[in-house]
Motif scaffolding. Structure first.
Motif, mmCIF file in Angstrom:
data_model
loop_
_atom_site.group_PDB
_atom_site.id
_atom_site.type_symbol
_atom_site.label_atom_id
_atom_site.label_comp_id
_atom_site.label_asym_id
_atom_site.label_seq_id
_atom_site.Cartn_x
_atom_site.Cartn_y
_atom_site.Cartn_z
ATOM 1 N N ASP A 98 44.519 45.473 -11.761
ATOM 2 C CA ASP A 98 43.355 46.289 -12.110
ATOM 3 C C ASP A 98 43.677 47.761 -11.869
ATOM 4 O O ASP A 98 43.454 48.299 -10.782
ATOM 5 N N LYS A 100 42.314 50.476 -12.974
ATOM 6 C CA LYS A 100 41.154 51.332 -12.704
ATOM 7 C C LYS A 100 40.793 51.260 -11.217
ATOM 8 O O LYS A 100 40.572 52.289 -10.576
ATOM 9 N N ALA A 101 40.734 50.068 -10.668
ATOM 10 C CA ALA A 101 40.410 49.909 -9.244
ATOM 11 C C ALA A 101 41.486 50.547 -8.372
ATOM 12 O O ALA A 101 41.169 51.186 -7.357
ATOM 13 N N ALA A 103 43.361 53.138 -9.069
ATOM 14 C CA ALA A 103 43.186 54.589 -9.127
ATOM 15 C C ALA A 103 41.984 55.029 -8.291
ATOM 16 O O ALA A 103 42.065 56.004 -7.537
ATOM 17 N N GLU A 104 40.872 54.301 -8.404
ATOM 18 C CA GLU A 104 39.666 54.645 -7.644
ATOM 19 C C GLU A 104 39.895 54.491 -6.143
ATOM 20 O O GLU A 104 39.501 55.349 -5.354
#
Length: 115
Positions: A98, A100-101, A103-104
């Motif tokens: 994941d 996106k996760a 990076a966040e």
């Protein structure tokens, strides 16, 4: 997260056996400390995602806090309570691929205290 518990516990046992051999002198400044490369190698043997997530965590700490973690600090981040939520999240996000996760979570690093 429960799937990570057994590998993490196995890692603690493996690291404990590796980090404190019976012949190691107690008075040395690095007693009980293993090189980061060895620690990451043990993680890779247990779970490639654990190593990847941990490497992302180390990079995020360097980027945000402008310093490197010691192996002892990383071990604490792995083991205090249920583990540092950002580190555990990065391991999970690595397992799930994941981006996106990852990076966040990399933006949620806290530099105060022991980090």
């Amino acid at each position: 997260m429960a799937r990570l518990l057994v590998p993490v516990l196995a890692l603690w046992v493996a690291i404990g056996a590796h980090a404190q051999p019976a012949s190691a002198p107690v008075s040395t400044p690095t007693a009980g400390e293993i090189p980061m490369a060895d620690y990451l190698g043990l993680l890779a043997q247990i779970s490639p995602a654990a190593r990847e997530g941990t490497e992302l965590y180390l990079q995020a700490v360097e980027r945000h806090c402008r310093r490197s973690l010691t192996t002892a600090e990383l071990r604490r981040a792995m083991s205090d309570g249920s583990g540092d939520p950002v580190l555990m999240g990065l391991i999970r996000a690595s397992q799930l691929r994941d981006a996106k996760a990852m990076a966040e979570l990399g933006q949620r690093i806290e530099c105060g205290g022991r980090r």
